[in-house]
Design an enzyme around this catalytic site. Structure first.
Site, mmCIF file in Angstrom:
data_model
loop_
_atom_site.group_PDB
_atom_site.id
_atom_site.type_symbol
_atom_site.label_atom_id
_atom_site.label_comp_id
_atom_site.label_asym_id
_atom_site.label_seq_id
_atom_site.Cartn_x
_atom_site.Cartn_y
_atom_site.Cartn_z
ATOM 1 N N CYS A 17 28.710 3.369 -13.832
ATOM 2 C CA CYS A 17 28.355 3.887 -12.507
ATOM 3 C C CYS A 17 28.993 2.977 -11.454
ATOM 4 C CB CYS A 17 26.840 3.906 -12.334
ATOM 5 S SG CYS A 17 26.359 4.520 -10.711
ATOM 6 N N ASN A 52 25.637 4.887 -19.925
ATOM 7 C CA ASN A 52 26.405 4.880 -18.678
ATOM 8 C C ASN A 52 26.705 3.434 -18.295
ATOM 9 O OD1 ASN A 52 27.384 5.041 -16.098
ATOM 10 N ND2 ASN A 52 25.755 6.353 -15.297
ATOM 11 N N LYS A 93 30.062 5.364 -22.109
ATOM 12 C CA LYS A 93 30.825 5.941 -20.996
ATOM 13 C C LYS A 93 31.387 4.819 -20.132
ATOM 14 C CE LYS A 93 30.725 9.290 -17.229
ATOM 15 N NZ LYS A 93 29.958 10.367 -16.577
ATOM 16 N N GLY A 104 38.194 15.421 -13.021
ATOM 17 C CA GLY A 104 39.087 16.364 -12.371
ATOM 18 C C GLY A 104 39.526 17.541 -13.205
ATOM 19 N N GLY A 144 36.649 14.366 -9.113
ATOM 20 C CA GLY A 144 37.406 15.579 -8.805
ATOM 21 C C GLY A 144 38.902 15.422 -9.011
ATOM 22 N N LYS A 171 21.535 14.212 -16.915
ATOM 23 C CA LYS A 171 21.798 13.215 -15.886
ATOM 24 C C LYS A 171 21.297 11.848 -16.372
ATOM 25 C CE LYS A 171 20.829 12.120 -11.043
ATOM 26 N NZ LYS A 171 22.128 11.446 -10.874
ATOM 27 N N VAL A 186 24.750 9.009 -5.263
ATOM 28 C CA VAL A 186 23.402 9.558 -5.447
ATOM 29 C C VAL A 186 22.430 8.418 -5.735
ATOM 30 C CG1 VAL A 186 21.992 11.089 -6.882
ATOM 31 C CG2 VAL A 186 24.312 11.776 -6.245
#
Ligand SMILES: Cc1cc2nc3c(=O)[nH]c(=O)nc-3n(C[C@H](O)[C@H](O)[C@H](O)COP(=O)(O)O)c2cc1C
Length: 311
Positions: free
Chosen positions: A137, A134, A172, A250, A223, A54, A80
């Site tokens: 986000c 990252n 990312k 997804g 997703g 994470k 989150v």
């Protein structure tokens, strides 16, 4: 079907991506698991080829209020808020996770240039195989997608980290109008690979309370709903740059994974489906892809990479 073993050897599910050698081309996506050795071992046991930790930040973060996650049927809306114990503690945990027997990839987000460099060094020191930055986000002020959609800022962050680390750096990125430029900037800055995509800015409103559902109001959608967005991102970026890419977004079935490979990804990460289906999803995907390779007469997942680019 006679099964793959009776043909000349089983099709290969291993891959090389961003300087990493993965026994199998699937991994968990950042954020759906933590930093522990137990979780890394569980991913390995379930068939995963790498453990993606994470995201950590230089300082501990409590994260946003509840609810943080809301399933919407076609995906999950989440905020989150990058809850994590800070890089120092996370590095201690990750040092132990590296003993799990699969490559461990740390994920980092920061806002200040010197913090990126310092925190990345601490993660490398813990023995991780690579560091994923990252830069996407959907709800991290001063960092995240704000940073990741500014190609100049992307190049600055990536080059400052990549020039000081020995292990590969993976950027990312998320969907934005400037994804192609940001991807090229990350590669120019020294990224060995890209992870595409993060969750996409979104929100959910409850029609009876007449209020946003998430504690943070705004969040990101992941997703099934984002799979075609992610496939396009991978297809376009691979077509333009030929970069090593982890496809994310997804993936629920083996067909979803194959689509990413055909678009140009060399490996695939799984987030929401791991939450919704559990660890069995790795085996389902690996078995399905293996059978597909066998039926198609293809020796290795690596032989599928980018095939959809040909016309
Ligand atoms: C609950 C949750 C937490 C997440 N946390 C992170 C994170 O800490 N760092 C990160 O880079 N991505 C994070 N993501 C994004 C995923 O890594 C992934 O890019 C995104 O969910 C799309 O993949 P999926 O459709 O398979 O879930 C998170 C996603 C979810 C659903």
């Amino acid at each position: 079907l006679q099964g793959p073993e009776v043909v000349s050897g089983r099709p290969r599910l291993s891959t090389e991506v961003a300087g990493l050698r993965l026994e199998r081309f699937v991994a968990n996506a950042s954020g759906v698991l933590g930093w522990s050795r137990e979780e890394a071992a569980r991913v390995k046991e379930a068939g995963g080829g790498a453990f993606i930790a994470k995201t950590v930040t230089p300082q501990p973060r409590r994260g946003y209020g509840w609810p943080r996650l809301y399933p919407v049927g076609y995906g999950i809306v989440n905020a989150v808020g990058l809850a994590n114990p800070g890089v120092e503690r996370a590095a201690e945990l990750l040092r132990e996770a590296t003993a799990a027997g699969i490559p461990v990839v740390a994920s980092l987000a920061a806002t200040e240039p010197e913090e990126w460099v310092r925190a990345a060094a601490a993660l490398e020191e813990a023995g991780v195989a690579a560091v994923e930055l990252n830069l996407s986000c959907p709800h991290f002020k001063g960092g995240g997608i704000e940073l990741g959609s500014d190609p100049r800022a992307v190049k600055e962050v990536v080059s400052s980290v990549a020039s000081t680390l020995r292990v590969p750096v993976v950027a990312k990125l998320g969907v934005s109008d400037r994804l192609l430029e940001a991807a090229s900037a990350a590669l120019d800055g020294g990224a060995r690979g890209l992870t595409l995509i993060n969750s996409v800015r979104a929100m959910k409103i409850d029609v009876y309370t007449k209020k946003p559902v998430l504690g943070n109001i705004r969040g990101g959608l992941s997703g099934r709903a984002i799979h075609p967005l992610a496939v396009r991102a991978v297809y376009d970026v691979y077509g333009e740059t030929g970069a090593d890419i982890f496809g994310v977004g997804g993936v629920y079935t083996w067909e979803d994974a194959v689509e990413f490979l055909l678009a140009g990804a060399r490996a695939v990460q799984i987030g929401s489906a791991l939450i919704e289906k559990g660890f069995i999803v790795f085996r389902e995907i690996l078995d399905g892809v293996e059978r597909y390779l066998w039926i198609e007469g293809v020796k290795s997942v690596e032989d599928l990479v980018g095939l959809a680019q040909r016309r």
